[in-house]
Design a protein around this motif. Structure first.
Motif, PDB file in Angstrom:
ATOM      1  N   CYS A 232       0.743  -1.317   0.029  1.00 43.15           N
ATOM      2  CA  CYS A 232       0.159  -0.082   0.116  1.00 43.15           C
ATOM      3  C   CYS A 232       0.688   1.269  -0.021  1.00 43.15           C
ATOM      4  CB  CYS A 232      -0.940  -0.028   1.307  1.00 43.15           C
ATOM      5  SG  CYS A 232      -2.004  -1.494   1.168  1.00 43.15           S
ATOM      6  N   LEU A 233       2.253   1.094   0.195  1.00 39.80           N
ATOM      7  CA  LEU A 233       3.121   2.239   0.058  1.00 39.80           C
ATOM      8  C   LEU A 233       3.446   2.681  -1.337  1.00 39.80           C
ATOM      9  CD1 LEU A 233       5.191   1.245   3.036  1.00 39.80           C
ATOM     10  CD2 LEU A 233       3.202   2.672   3.020  1.00 39.80           C
ATOM     11  N   GLU A 241      -1.812   9.224  -5.947  1.00 41.47           N
ATOM     12  CA  GLU A 241      -2.226   9.061  -4.495  1.00 41.47           C
ATOM     13  C   GLU A 241      -1.811   7.600  -4.322  1.00 41.47           C
ATOM     14  OE1 GLU A 241      -3.183  10.886  -2.232  1.00 41.47           O
ATOM     15  OE2 GLU A 241      -4.040  12.726  -3.020  1.00 41.47           O
ATOM     16  N   LEU A 242      -1.457   7.413  -3.030  1.00 36.85           N
ATOM     17  CA  LEU A 242      -1.423   6.167  -2.550  1.00 36.85           C
ATOM     18  C   LEU A 242      -2.759   5.315  -2.363  1.00 36.85           C
ATOM     19  CD1 LEU A 242       1.218   6.513   0.341  1.00 36.85           C
ATOM     20  CD2 LEU A 242       1.677   5.568  -2.026  1.00 36.85           C
ATOM     21  N   PRO A 243      -3.011   4.186  -2.353  1.00 35.20           N
ATOM     22  CA  PRO A 243      -4.327   3.570  -2.357  1.00 35.20           C
ATOM     23  C   PRO A 243      -5.287   3.819  -1.210  1.00 35.20           C
ATOM     24  CG  PRO A 243      -2.802   1.844  -3.184  1.00 35.20           C
ATOM     25  CD  PRO A 243      -1.846   3.025  -2.758  1.00 35.20           C
ATOM     26  N   ALA A 291      -7.113  -3.007  -2.681  1.00 34.45           N
ATOM     27  CA  ALA A 291      -6.883  -1.543  -3.274  1.00 34.45           C
ATOM     28  C   ALA A 291      -5.337  -1.508  -3.700  1.00 34.45           C
ATOM     29  CB  ALA A 291      -7.279  -0.695  -2.268  1.00 34.45           C
ATOM     30  N   CYS A 292      -4.635  -2.404  -3.057  1.00 35.12           N
ATOM     31  CA  CYS A 292      -3.313  -2.250  -2.974  1.00 35.12           C
ATOM     32  C   CYS A 292      -2.472  -3.226  -4.135  1.00 35.12           C
ATOM     33  CB  CYS A 292      -2.574  -2.271  -1.784  1.00 35.12           C
ATOM     34  SG  CYS A 292      -3.122  -1.033  -0.253  1.00 35.12           S
ATOM     35  N   ASP A 293      -3.273  -3.895  -4.914  1.00 38.38           N
ATOM     36  CA  ASP A 293      -2.621  -4.969  -5.648  1.00 38.38           C
ATOM     37  C   ASP A 293      -2.427  -4.544  -7.086  1.00 38.38           C
ATOM     38  OD1 ASP A 293      -2.300  -7.572  -4.449  1.00 38.38           O
ATOM     39  OD2 ASP A 293      -4.145  -7.220  -3.686  1.00 38.38           O
ATOM     40  N   ILE A 299     -10.488  -2.898  -6.326  1.00 46.27           N
ATOM     41  CA  ILE A 299     -10.809  -1.755  -5.455  1.00 46.27           C
ATOM     42  C   ILE A 299     -10.457  -0.608  -5.806  1.00 46.27           C
ATOM     43  CG2 ILE A 299     -11.248  -0.888  -3.006  1.00 46.27           C
ATOM     44  CD1 ILE A 299     -12.681  -3.439  -3.505  1.00 46.27           C
ATOM     45  N   GLY A 300     -10.957   0.386  -6.145  1.00 40.05           N
ATOM     46  CA  GLY A 300     -10.386   1.773  -6.583  1.00 40.05           C
ATOM     47  C   GLY A 300      -9.902   2.449  -5.453  1.00 40.05           C
ATOM     48  N   GLY A 301      -8.786   3.110  -5.426  1.00 41.30           N
ATOM     49  CA  GLY A 301      -8.137   3.628  -4.026  1.00 41.30           C
ATOM     50  C   GLY A 301      -8.937   4.990  -3.526  1.00 41.30           C
ATOM     51  N   LEU A 302      -8.896   5.139  -2.467  1.00 38.53           N
ATOM     52  CA  LEU A 302      -9.688   6.133  -1.718  1.00 38.53           C
ATOM     53  C   LEU A 302      -9.888   7.418  -2.826  1.00 38.53           C
ATOM     54  CD1 LEU A 302      -8.613   6.422   2.030  1.00 38.53           C
ATOM     55  CD2 LEU A 302     -10.988   5.391   1.226  1.00 38.53           C
TER      56      LEU A 302
END
Length: 343
Positions: A232-233, A241-243, A291-293, A299-302
């Motif tokens: 997720c980094l 943007e990060l996830p 979201a981090c894959d 999943i779409g990031g925030l």
């Protein structure tokens, strides 16, 4: 926190209706076992933004439910087509899924935009006496998952991003892991989980009452955070943007624990329902599509732009299933419904 009031009459009638339906099913089992239903199956889809598939364009606009942000190609629509390809026809009586829905909006009207007077009727109104299948995802908003996200993110605390308030705005976002693991934050979270459990019981009871022959399918939520949070980094391909935006890395396992606990509460509610209900365990099946894959994310990031715009403004995904994630939801729902209807 006070437990949701449940009608004894509803419970007794629901139990009797389920028992009658079971007897009828047993009577016809010899001639129908293992065979797909020959006639279309009257079906109602219900739920929140994860059933509506917020963020997937285009969304249905009929003047009454515009702000439900229900995608025309949400998982109910995709699963219905996939089942038809397998020789199982669903007669979709209604899809009343709506973004922002709480569990109690199953029996209470939902206000779409605070202060506008725009509402939609209780979702249970879609059920008919001949409904044979009721499917949906709901519970995350009652838990207050958006408030949890806001508790952990300074960016999301901006009034222009994500409705609602953090659980405790006086507590810094950087300390949200500690906040939810002890003291007032933990106490708040425990109370929310109790409420979700009670209200899901009520929802399943009500389906049994209003649609006595309906098979009830509660669909869980896909996994958001991977086991390896270092993934997720790194921003997803094409993203800046990060996830999970500015949510601290030490808070990500806490978010995952919250989601796993919600999954367990939903699974228990289905297992404990009078006459039994089925549960689609998406959390257990989406560990490589979080979201981090990266390119495999479901999943779409925030703060990643979704497919939906309001004017010139692209709405963020806010950690909802993208098209890949929607297809995973549809695949798992298709598999479960096929098994149920072929019993």
């Amino acid at each position: 926190m006070r437990k949701t009031t449940k009608s004894p009459v509803v419970r007794r009638l629901a139990a009797a209706a389920v028992a009658l339906g079971s007897c009828l099913a047993l009577a016809g089992a010899a001639e129908s076992a293992g065979a797909a239903p020959a006639d279309p199956v009257p079906t109602v889809f219900f739920g929140d933004s994860y059933t509506a598939n917020f963020g997937v364009a285009p969304f249905n606009q009929d003047g009454k439910r515009d702000f439900c942000f229900q995608a025309k190609e949400n998982y109910p629509a995709v699963a219905t087509r996939r089942l038809a390809d397998k020789g199982i026809t669903l007669d979709v009586q209604s899809d009343v899924s709506c973004g922002g829905a709480l569990v109690n909006h199953f029996w209470q009207e939902q206000e779409l935009l605070p202060g506008t007077g725009m509402t939609v009727p209780p979702q249970q109104d879609a059920l008919k006496a001949d409904t044979q299948l009721a499917v949906g995802s709901i519970g995350g908003n009652t838990l207050g998952f958006n408030r949890i996200l806001k508790q952990c993110s300074d960016k999301l605390r901006s009034p222009s991003l994500l409705p609602g308030e953090p659980v405790d705005g006086d507590e810094p976002a950087a300390k949200c892991a500690e906040f939810f693991e002890s003291g007032d934050g933990k106490q708040w979270l425990d109370g929310q989980f109790e409420q979700v459990g009670w209200e899901l019981e009520e929802l399943l009871d009500r389906i049994g009452y209003f649609a006595p022959d309906a098979k009830r399918v509660l669909v869980g939520y896909p996994r958001l955070v991977p086991g390896d949070t270092t993934k997720c980094l790194t921003a997803a391909p094409g993203q800046t943007e990060l996830p999970f935006a500015d949510i601290p890395e030490d808070a990500l396992p806490v978010l995952d624990q919250v989601q796993k606990r919600l999954n367990d509460v939903m699974k228990k509610a289905a297992a404990d329902a009078e006459g039994g209900a089925d549960f689609v365990d998406l959390y257990a099946r989406t560990g490589t599509n979080t979201a981090c894959d990266g390119a495999d994310r479901g999943i779409g990031g925030l703060l990643e732009d979704s497919q939906v715009s309001l004017g010139d403004y692209k709405l963020p995904w806010y950690a909802h299933p993208n098209a890949k994630g929607r297809d995973i939801q549809a695949e798992q729902v298709t598999e479960t419904v096929e098994q149920i209807l072929n019993r």
